[in-house]
Write an enzyme that holds these catalytic residues in place. Structure first.
Site, PDB file in Angstrom:
ATOM      1  N   CYS A 190       5.721  72.697  77.365  1.00  0.00           N
ATOM      2  CA  CYS A 190       5.932  73.910  76.582  1.00  0.00           C
ATOM      3  C   CYS A 190       4.984  73.863  75.385  1.00  0.00           C
ATOM      4  CB  CYS A 190       7.394  74.053  76.151  1.00  0.00           C
ATOM      5  SG  CYS A 190       8.027  72.654  75.183  1.00  0.00           S
ATOM      6  N   THR A 191       5.209  74.669  74.378  1.00  0.00           N
ATOM      7  CA  THR A 191       4.269  74.778  73.253  1.00  0.00           C
ATOM      8  C   THR A 191       4.147  73.478  72.464  1.00  0.00           C
ATOM      9  OG1 THR A 191       4.885  77.112  73.056  1.00  0.00           O
ATOM     10  CG2 THR A 191       3.630  76.145  71.239  1.00  0.00           C
TER      11      THR A 191
END
Length: 343
Positions: free
Chosen positions: A199-200
Site C-alpha cells: 500500500c502507500t
C-alpha cells in the site's frame, strides 16, 4: 492553552510564504493499544503545535496514523519528541520524495474509532499479529515467483495512476471493501500461495496481513514501508524499479512520481494523464484526473454544469449550497457519470 487549530488554510499558507523556510513532508503509523486516545491526542497537539507542525493525524485505541509537514529546522526536535513516547521510539518515518512546503496547512489531530476503517467488529482479531515484513530487494524477488499472488491494498483511484506490474488491483472505493473480495478470490490458495501485499506507506497492508493470517492464510507478506519506502530503497540501492506510474498521496500534492510511465488517462478527454485534481465547484469537489487542456476548457471543473455554478458570484454559490449535504459522488472518487473516460 488551545487544543485546536485556529488559523484558516489561507492564513497558514501566507505565514509559510512569509517565513520562507523549508518544511519536510513525512508520514508514520504504529499499531499499539492506547488506553486513553483523547488524552494522548491532546498531548500530541500541544507539543506539535508548539513546533509549528501541521498535518492530519488519527489516534485510536489501536494506534496512531499520521501524515505531517514539519519545519526542517525542527525535525530533530520532532524526532526526539517521538522517541520520548515509548511505543513510538525509532518509529519509521516515511520522508516524501517530492517536497512541498504547503502539503498540509492545518494541524488536525482527531480521535477515531480506528486508525484504518475496516468495518470489522471481531474481537478475536489481533491487529499486531502481522505478516512478514520484506524490504524492496526481497519484495522484487517475491513478486517474480510464480507461486506469489501480489495484491494492491489501495483503492481504485490510487492504483489507477500507478501500481506494481502483475498486481491484483481490486476495483474498490474503500479498504474495508477489499478484505472480503480478496479472501473470496483466494480462498482456495490459503496454504499453497504466497500472499504479498503493498500500500502507500504500510499501514493498510499491515492490518490486512494480520486479518488474512486470522482467516487462515499461511504465507503472508507485506512490503515494509509501502511504496514510499520502496522507492527510496530502489534509488539508494540501484534496484530494478517494478512500480509503474505515480504513487497517490493524501496531501495537497496528491501524487509522487515513481517512474516516468503514465498508465492512466484524463477522465474528460481520454488522453494520457495522471494528474488528480478536485473539481473547482465547492459543492462538488469531486476528485478526478484532468489534463491541462481540459482544465482550461472546463474552468478546472468536472462538468459544464459545475463550471457554470463556479462562474457565479461566491454569495450565489453559497445560497445554492445552503441546506444541502455533500453529494455521495464526492466520496466515490472518479466515479461520476459526468466523466466520459472514468475507469
Amino acid at each position: 492553552m488551545h487544543l485546536y487549530n485556529k488559523l484558516s488554510a489561507k492564513e497558514r499558507a501566507q505565514l509559510i510564504e512569509q517565513a520562507g523556510e523549508e518544511r519536510l513532508t513525512l508520514s508514520f503509523y504504529k499499531y499499539h493499544k492506547i488506553g486513553n486516545p483523547e488524552l494522548f491526542r491532546n498531548h500530541l497537539f500541544i507539543a506539535w503545535d508548539a513546533m509549528e507542525a501541521l498535518g492530519r493525524i488519527y489516534v485510536a485505541h489501536e494506534g496512531i496514523n499520521a501524515q505531517m509537514s514539519v519545519p526542517a529546522k525542527r525535525f530533530t526536535e520532532f524526532k526526539e519528541h517521538l522517541d520520548g513516547i515509548n511505543f513510538l521510539e525509532n518509529v519509521r518515518l516515511n520522508i516524501a520524495r517530492e517536497q512541498d512546503n504547503k502539503s498540509f496547512l492545518k494541524l488536525k489531530v482527531k480521535v477515531r474509532h480506528k486508525i484504518v476503517a475496516d468495518g470489522l467488529e471481531d474481537e478475536t482479531f489481533d491487529v499486531t499479529n502481522k505478516g512478514v515484513h520484506v524490504n524492496a530487494s526481497t519484495f522484487n524477488e517475491l513478486i517474480e515467483d510464480d507461486n506469489t499472488v501480489l495484491v494492491d491494498m489501495r483503492n481504485h483511484y490510487e492504483s489507477e495512476i500507478g501500481h506494481f506490474k502483475n498486481a491484483v488491483t481490486p476495483d474498490v472505493d474503500t479498504f474495508r471493501d477489499s478484505l472480503d473480495i480478496i479472501e473470496e478470490d483466494l480462498k482456495n490458495h490459503k496454504e499453497d500461495k504466497k500472499l504479498v501485499m503493498y500500500c502507500t506507506g504500510g499501514i493498510r497492508c499491515e492490518k490486512a496481513s494480520a486479518y488474512f493470517k486470522h482467516k487462515g492464510f499461511k504465507n503472508v507478506f507485506q512490503l515494509e514501508g509501502g511504496i514510499i519506502e520502496y522507492a527510496r530503497q530502489v534509488e539508494a540501492e540501484k534496484l530494478d524499479n517494478k512500480f509503474k506510474g505515480k504513487n497517490f498521496v493524501f496531501d495537497h500534492r496528491r501524487g509522487e512520481r515513481i517512474s516516468d510511465d503514465v498508465i492512466s488517462n484524463c477522465h474528460q478527454c481520454g488522453n494520457p494523464c495522471d494528474e488528480h485534481v478536485n473539481c473547482a465547484n465547492e459543492a462538488c469537489h469531486l476528485l478526478f484526473i484532468q489534463c491541462e487542456e481540459c482544465a482550461k476548457a472546463n474552468q478546472n471543473c468536472c462538468s459544464t454544469e459545475c463550471a457554470e455554478i463556479n462562474a457565479l458570484p461566491y454569495e450565489e454559490q453559497k445560497k445554492l449550497r445552503s441546506g444541502k449535504g455533500n453529494s455521495n459522488k464526492i466520496f466515490k472518487k472518479g466515479r461520476s457519470e459526468k466523466l466520459a473516460f472514468k475507469k
